[in-house]
Design a protein around this motif. Sequence first.
Motif, short mmCIF file in Angstrom:
data_model
loop_
_atom_site.label_atom_id
_atom_site.label_comp_id
_atom_site.label_asym_id
_atom_site.label_seq_id
_atom_site.Cartn_x
_atom_site.Cartn_y
_atom_site.Cartn_z
N LEU A 328 0.83 -1.20 0.00
CA LEU A 328 0.00 0.00 0.00
C LEU A 328 0.87 1.25 0.00
CD1 LEU A 328 -2.80 1.44 0.47
CD2 LEU A 328 -2.35 1.16 2.93
N ALA A 331 2.60 1.73 -3.28
CA ALA A 331 1.67 2.00 -4.38
C ALA A 331 1.21 3.44 -4.40
CB ALA A 331 0.46 1.06 -4.30
N TYR A 369 -6.03 0.28 -3.63
CA TYR A 369 -5.01 -0.77 -3.55
C TYR A 369 -5.65 -2.15 -3.46
CZ TYR A 369 -0.98 -3.45 -1.95
OH TYR A 369 0.01 -4.38 -1.82
#
Length: 387
Positions: A328, A331, A369
């Motif tokens: 996460l 990203a 995500y």
Amino acid sequence: MKIKTFAVEHWMNLYEMEAVNNIAETCVESLTVNELIEIDGTNPEEFLRNLGKQKLTYGHIEGSPEFRGLVSNLYDSVSPENVLMMNGAIGANFLVLYSLIEPGDHVVAVHPTYQQLYDVPASFGASVDLLPLRPENQFLPDLNELKSLVNDKTKLIIINNPNNPSGSIIEKQMLEEIVEIARSCDAYILCDEVYRNLMQEDGLVVPSIVDLYEKGISTSSMSKVLSLAGLRLGWIAGPDQVIAECIKHRDYTTISCGMLDDLLAVHALKNYDNILKRNRKIIKDNLAILDAWIQQEPSFSYVKPRAGTTALLKYDLPISSEDFCIGLFKANGAFLTPGSCFDMEGHVRIGYACDTEVLKKGLEKVSEYVRTLQQEGNKKGHSYSKN
């Protein structure tokens, strides 16, 4: 002494400063210096002008009389002499454990909670039994289980109320039952109360352990409830013999805390009710946002917190909590704490008392995500979707 890596603090140290949307932070949205000074109409320029006249001495070794007096007012039965300033609640907890625990002692600590509370006494040579807080029991202790764990060597029972990471709250009746169990083996009770009074329910008042038990010890700080983690001030409130022992041990670790921090903390404590009103609004408004997100995000569920600033979110995805949080973060910069930091795999901890827009954006990024994981997993023939 040997001690394990402090998992949650190590995690925060690695990633926190680079987070784009930090929804792992456990303090209520921090106040600026000017916001703190102005909260009661005080002129910041005049306040800072007077602050500038202060000589930077060690200050009052155990905390200024004004600080200790204001902290004592947060309790029903604590005198200023029974308050000892420390460098945050982490320093307060450490000093209590350093002062009381010896090799061969027995300690019972709730779990999950702040790792310091069970690993530090173990590092001092105590035998530590963990009292599990289970989601099916609303993350509250099973008192029959507690009774089965204590014995004639039990020196200390450790609780955290409200609880980090779950946001559960032990109310007065259960606290009184825990006190009776402690009395049965003449044990102290240490209660980390850094989130005390951050309640979701209007009118709910939960007493401090120090007001319920003659061997109760409360630790707290300026960080969470008062949004002033940067002051690095906390305290111990406890019986005479505990404070005396802590002062003796404190001389080997701490001369004094910062005198400027003390002065700013006094101003905050004088305005405790104003800050608490602000902060309770933040946690209520933000929990409503989190709750609405949980209802529409099928991969997540939780035991809704009743107090504090954190919640444990259970997820239904075939990925470890650390891999989920790192993925996460890489990203999109959203930042959560893996449940593995609390031995709660399959969960993440969220701090929902941050700036409201940060919370909203952070939750959006978590959803994005999750959808990415599901799409990638489905392409590979894995089941990443709950439905």
